[in-house]
Write a protein that holds these residues in place. Sequence first.
Motif, PDB file in Angstrom:
ATOM      1  N   ILE A   1       0.325  -1.075   0.096  1.00 61.05           N
ATOM      2  CA  ILE A   1      -0.166   0.168   0.025  1.00 61.05           C
ATOM      3  C   ILE A   1       1.181   0.786   0.395  1.00 61.05           C
ATOM      4  N   VAL A   2       1.484   1.133   0.963  1.00 59.52           N
ATOM      5  CA  VAL A   2       3.193   2.551   0.753  1.00 59.52           C
ATOM      6  C   VAL A   2       3.738   3.074  -0.161  1.00 59.52           C
ATOM      7  N   THR A   3       3.863   1.691  -1.329  1.00 57.86           N
ATOM      8  CA  THR A   3       4.570   1.721  -2.692  1.00 57.86           C
ATOM      9  C   THR A   3       3.460   2.261  -3.529  1.00 57.86           C
ATOM     10  N   VAL A   4       2.534   1.579  -3.358  1.00 53.99           N
ATOM     11  CA  VAL A   4       0.939   2.062  -4.281  1.00 53.99           C
ATOM     12  C   VAL A   4       0.819   3.738  -3.966  1.00 53.99           C
ATOM     13  N   LEU A   5       0.283   4.086  -2.997  1.00 53.25           N
ATOM     14  CA  LEU A   5       0.534   6.072  -2.162  1.00 53.25           C
ATOM     15  C   LEU A   5       1.952   6.826  -2.874  1.00 53.25           C
ATOM     16  N   SER A   6       3.198   5.853  -2.839  1.00 53.02           N
ATOM     17  CA  SER A   6       4.265   7.209  -3.014  1.00 53.02           C
ATOM     18  C   SER A   6       4.250   7.198  -4.426  1.00 53.02           C
ATOM     19  N   ARG A   7       3.720   6.167  -5.276  1.00 52.98           N
ATOM     20  CA  ARG A   7       3.619   6.934  -6.773  1.00 52.98           C
ATOM     21  C   ARG A   7       2.508   7.157  -7.383  1.00 52.98           C
ATOM     22  N   THR A   8       1.649   7.097  -6.570  1.00 50.74           N
ATOM     23  CA  THR A   8       0.270   7.903  -6.995  1.00 50.74           C
ATOM     24  C   THR A   8       0.349   9.323  -6.786  1.00 50.74           C
ATOM     25  N   ALA A   9      -0.049   8.880  -5.317  1.00 49.99           N
ATOM     26  CA  ALA A   9      -0.517  10.141  -4.326  1.00 49.99           C
ATOM     27  C   ALA A   9       0.411  11.258  -3.909  1.00 49.99           C
ATOM     28  N   LEU A  10       2.016  10.618  -4.491  1.00 48.31           N
ATOM     29  CA  LEU A  10       2.762  11.275  -3.683  1.00 48.31           C
ATOM     30  C   LEU A  10       3.930  11.835  -4.545  1.00 48.31           C
ATOM     31  N   ASP A  11       3.292  11.176  -6.025  1.00 51.63           N
ATOM     32  CA  ASP A  11       4.294  11.395  -7.907  1.00 51.63           C
ATOM     33  C   ASP A  11       6.010  11.217  -7.213  1.00 51.63           C
ATOM     34  N   GLY A  12       6.021  10.144  -5.849  1.00 48.72           N
ATOM     35  CA  GLY A  12       7.701   9.631  -5.856  1.00 48.72           C
ATOM     36  C   GLY A  12       8.143  10.742  -5.002  1.00 48.72           C
ATOM     37  N   GLY A  13       7.278  11.774  -4.245  1.00 48.10           N
ATOM     38  CA  GLY A  13       8.039  12.980  -4.185  1.00 48.10           C
ATOM     39  C   GLY A  13       7.644  12.182  -2.084  1.00 48.10           C
ATOM     40  N   GLY A  14       9.030  12.776  -1.178  1.00 48.10           N
ATOM     41  CA  GLY A  14       8.483  12.402   0.418  1.00 48.10           C
ATOM     42  C   GLY A  14       7.994  11.006   0.849  1.00 48.10           C
ATOM     43  N   GLY A  15       8.273  10.785  -0.496  1.00 45.85           N
ATOM     44  CA  GLY A  15       7.942   8.954  -0.066  1.00 45.85           C
ATOM     45  C   GLY A  15       9.059   8.470   0.877  1.00 45.85           C
ATOM     46  N   LEU A  16       9.893   8.022   1.139  1.00 46.17           N
ATOM     47  CA  LEU A  16      10.635   8.397   1.894  1.00 46.17           C
ATOM     48  C   LEU A  16      10.347   8.686   3.500  1.00 46.17           C
ATOM     49  N   TRP A  17       9.662   9.699   3.985  1.00 49.12           N
ATOM     50  CA  TRP A  17       9.274   9.960   4.701  1.00 49.12           C
ATOM     51  C   TRP A  17       8.177   9.878   5.162  1.00 49.12           C
ATOM     52  N   LEU A  18       7.654   9.173   4.095  1.00 51.04           N
ATOM     53  CA  LEU A  18       5.924   8.644   4.305  1.00 51.04           C
ATOM     54  C   LEU A  18       5.975   6.936   5.503  1.00 51.04           C
ATOM     55  N   VAL A  19       7.387   6.442   4.110  1.00 55.08           N
ATOM     56  CA  VAL A  19       7.811   5.475   4.664  1.00 55.08           C
ATOM     57  C   VAL A  19       8.157   5.103   6.202  1.00 55.08           C
ATOM     58  N   ALA A  20       9.123   6.231   6.307  1.00 50.16           N
ATOM     59  CA  ALA A  20       9.315   6.523   7.694  1.00 50.16           C
ATOM     60  C   ALA A  20       8.597   6.438   9.213  1.00 50.16           C
ATOM     61  N   GLY A  21       7.013   7.251   8.495  1.00 56.44           N
ATOM     62  CA  GLY A  21       6.189   7.665   9.387  1.00 56.44           C
ATOM     63  C   GLY A  21       5.900   6.019   9.803  1.00 56.44           C
ATOM     64  N   VAL A  22       4.839   5.557   8.748  1.00 56.44           N
ATOM     65  CA  VAL A  22       5.128   4.617   9.110  1.00 56.44           C
ATOM     66  C   VAL A  22       5.329   3.624   9.518  1.00 56.44           C
ATOM     67  N   LEU A  23       5.821   3.253   9.826  1.00 56.35           N
ATOM     68  CA  LEU A  23       7.346   2.596  11.054  1.00 56.35           C
ATOM     69  C   LEU A  23       7.838   2.955  11.518  1.00 56.35           C
ATOM     70  N   ALA A  24       7.130   4.141  11.845  1.00 53.64           N
ATOM     71  CA  ALA A  24       7.163   4.278  13.483  1.00 53.64           C
ATOM     72  C   ALA A  24       6.146   4.322  13.923  1.00 53.64           C
ATOM     73  N   THR A  25       4.844   4.362  13.432  1.00 54.98           N
ATOM     74  CA  THR A  25       3.746   4.226  13.955  1.00 54.98           C
ATOM     75  C   THR A  25       3.692   2.767  13.665  1.00 54.98           C
ATOM     76  N   ALA A  26       3.870   1.732  13.694  1.00 46.03           N
ATOM     77  CA  ALA A  26       4.152   0.391  13.442  1.00 46.03           C
ATOM     78  C   ALA A  26       4.828  -0.014  14.521  1.00 46.03           C
ATOM     79  N   ALA A  27       6.373   0.458  14.011  1.00 40.95           N
ATOM     80  CA  ALA A  27       6.631   0.173  15.967  1.00 40.95           C
ATOM     81  C   ALA A  27       6.354   0.558  16.927  1.00 40.95           C
ATOM     82  N   VAL A  28       5.688   1.304  17.708  1.00 37.38           N
ATOM     83  CA  VAL A  28       4.925   2.379  18.438  1.00 37.38           C
ATOM     84  C   VAL A  28       3.821   0.852  18.496  1.00 37.38           C
ATOM     85  N   CYS A  29       2.818   0.877  17.989  1.00 38.43           N
ATOM     86  CA  CYS A  29       1.901  -0.088  17.996  1.00 38.43           C
ATOM     87  C   CYS A  29       2.415  -1.765  18.162  1.00 38.43           C
ATOM     88  N   LEU A  30       3.111  -2.176  17.142  1.00 31.51           N
ATOM     89  CA  LEU A  30       3.406  -3.525  17.694  1.00 31.51           C
ATOM     90  C   LEU A  30       4.367  -3.438  18.764  1.00 31.51           C
TER      91      LEU A  30
END
Length: 514
Positions: free
Chosen positions: A197-226
């Motif tokens: 899902i993150v890969t698809v969002l980074s290619r469509t909604a974000l047009d490739g820009g800021g994709g790594l920031w999105l990945v970092a945010g998702v990873l941080a949220t997942a790490a806290v919950c997990l």
Amino acid sequence: MTTHSIAPLDSDARTRVHAVWHRYARRGGRATVRGRAYAVYLVALFAVFYLVPVVYAASTSPALLPVGSLAGATPVACGLAAAACWCAQLAGRFWGPLVLQPFLLHVFVSTDLSPAHYLGAIARRRLVYAGMSTLLSVVTTAYLITDLFDRLDTALQSLAVAAGLCAVASAAWLWGQVRAVPDNLLLASAAGAVALIVTVLSRTALDGGGGLWLVAGVLATAAVCLGRAAFRSIRTVDLGRLARESARASQAQAYAWTGTLHHALDLYRPEPRGLTSALLRSDGRLRGHIAQGATRALRTPGRALAAAVFLLIGGALLTLGAAGPTGIPASLSWVAGSVSVYLGSGWVSETWRGLRDELTLAPLFGERSGGMLARTLAWPVVAVVTGVVLGGGLAITTQWPPHGGRLVNTALLAAASTALVLSARFLREMKLQLPLELLLPIITPFGDLSGLRVLVWQFDGLVVVVIGIAVMGAVSSPLGATALGIGMAACCIWTGLRRTGWAHRGLLSRLSRT
């Protein structure tokens, strides 16, 4: 009133746990200050003589894997995050952060304390250590082989992604140990889905820009919950299974420190289950060699599935590397495919260890029957050759017709590579105790290199595969490379027989008959 009654209980539990750890830290045979200083000295020597020159060379030379744009790096980061989560879960199932010394765990289990009191602190400490060491390794590797740290903006994004990846891996490591198999399968599926899902969002909604920031945010949220969910599960951990894991880990450490790492790895082989009656025919006789091997492989379905995947992927990579033009990409594909086939050849069957026992241990019921090698090696050879042929056939069909009539040469090189891999696996499985002569010091201007010799002996099969395939790739003539591979395979088989003493016993028995 409830708050005042619970607080003293928690304080008393912490005091009791601290007293046990304080007493255990002052046991006999503990690490001394001199021992820790020597370890720091070795790390400093390694950093000065090896790490610093490598870092300097990487900073003054072009990147090995240049990153064209951050849009292309986002899918790679998502794939690495999912792979890190899966590997951490798998590691937690075998050796998790809650593994203690068996005696210390027995002391805690014998009390009325909750597991969260004496396992929570050590879990936090070990997760911090694991996360920091993984972060350092990931950042160092990315700095050495990519150009992500050449600019400030990409360096900050890469550092954030690396930190989130290490945090998720640490939390998944604990999750893999404290949760059941269905929960781990659910987490593995969720990790793959979120990465997609993150890969698809980074290619469509974000047009490739800021994709790594999105990945970092998702990873941080997942790490806290997990992490929160994993720590809550510590109080319900299966103490019986934890005791068995701790005992096995202690025995594996003893094997590893005495130089028999292969015995330590053998402790973590899954026990076969089911299909016992399938080994026999209806008249009570044993089935054929290949049918027995296939049935025994199916009794450990996890290893059989992993072996099938590795053999198919390895056969495809090996064939593409042998069929491709000369160069670094083809050589890397050839080596990676051979290593994958080497791993799959060990997981596909347990008869390797049975052959070693038959060759080294004394026979219990008279002399050994004939056809011992055929009985034990028929299934591994058939399974590996079948996997390589299927994977190589699928790879060849994608590049049909072969360029310049290379089909025959590719088949010869693939056959020689498979023979070398099987002989290297035979060499590894025939390994016994560590020879004492390997512990003799080798004094050089770079220090004592005896540890390097011991390391090569520990992973001799893998070293033979990598060096052998690299040498075969350096030979320009396909026939010469094939002959070289077969010659190295024969040397490995003879060395493996000599390790067990079977070659000398066979020669003496033939001489005695004459």
